[in-house]
Design an enzyme around this catalytic site. Structure first.
Site, PDB file in Angstrom:
ATOM      1  N   THR A  10      -1.092   0.049   1.874  1.00  0.00           N
ATOM      2  CA  THR A  10      -0.633   1.013   0.876  1.00  0.00           C
ATOM      3  C   THR A  10      -0.019   0.332  -0.345  1.00  0.00           C
ATOM      4  OG1 THR A  10      -0.291   2.620   2.624  1.00  0.00           O
ATOM      5  CG2 THR A  10       0.919   3.001   0.600  1.00  0.00           C
TER       6      THR A  10
HETATM    7  N1  LIG Z   1       2.079   2.263   4.608  1.00  0.00           N
HETATM    8  C1  LIG Z   1       1.010   1.575   4.949  1.00  0.00           C
HETATM    9  O1  LIG Z   1       0.814   0.474   4.514  1.00  0.00           O
HETATM   10  C2  LIG Z   1       0.072   2.205   5.895  1.00  0.00           C
HETATM   11  C3  LIG Z   1      -1.287   1.670   5.678  1.00  0.00           C
HETATM   12  N2  LIG Z   1      -2.286   2.607   5.867  1.00  0.00           N
HETATM   13  C4  LIG Z   1      -1.530   0.401   6.472  1.00  0.00           C
HETATM   14  O2  LIG Z   1      -2.387  -0.351   6.092  1.00  0.00           O
HETATM   15  O3  LIG Z   1      -0.877   0.133   7.469  1.00  0.00           O
END
Ligand SMILES: NC(=O)C[C@H](N)C(=O)O
Length: 161
Positions: A10
């Site tokens: 993210t």
């Molecule tokens: N907040 C995040 O980074 C979640 C993300 N989808 C990850 O790669 O874990």
């Protein structure tokens, strides 16, 4: 000299629905540092760009290789939050004898209200002060690799005891 290894998540503005990556605005870690006008030497190496749920031990091995390859003794790793603790544990067990700090964000790096610049600043500052070991810098706190887990309900990292 700081080496920054980027791995997706993210914090790099990557958005996901289920297992599918929707490539949103790609935010670069370099842009964050440039806009903060930082004045220390660093190199950024993009290791891969993945949702951290897709990161496997082979990928962690690649991160470890990059850490060993660099002359820098201080390493920042930007990483998705879901499996950040797993990568921290993997690296912690290797006794790499460098200061390694993992950081990410909960809110998309491309959103106006993202926690990415705060988290990056906090992690980089901590990186410069901490002794060699592997840490997670999230929620304005430092966690040692062998005493951290992510609470999925509160969206916060916490100590195990
Ligand atoms: N907040 C995040 O980074 C979640 C993300 N989808 C990850 O790669 O874990």
């Amino acid at each position: 000299m700081i080496t920054i290894l980027t791995t997706g998540g993210t914090i790099e503005g990557l958005d996901y629905v289920g297992d599918k990556t929707i490539n949103k605005t790609n935010v670069s870690i370099a842009d964050f540092l440039e806009s903060a006008n930082v004045d220390f030497e660093y190199t950024i190496v993009s290791v891969f760009k993945k949702d951290s749920r897709a990161i496997k031990d082979d990928d962690r091995e690649e991160i470890a290789r990059k850490i060993e390859e660099t002359n820098a003794s201080k390493i920042l790793i930007t990483h998705g939050t879901f499996t950040m603790e797993d990568t921290a544990k993997y690296l912690g067990k290797l006794n790499l004898n460098k200061t390694i700090v993992l950081v990410g964000s909960f809110i998309l790096g491309s959103s106006a209200d993202t926690d990415a610049p705060f988290n990056l600043g906090y992690a980089i500052s901590s990186l410069q002060l901490l002794k060699p070991d592997v840490y997670i810098a999230m929620n304005g706190q430092i966690f040692l690799w062998n005493n951290v887990s992510k609470n999925l309900e509160t969206n916060k990292f916490e100590r195990n005891e």
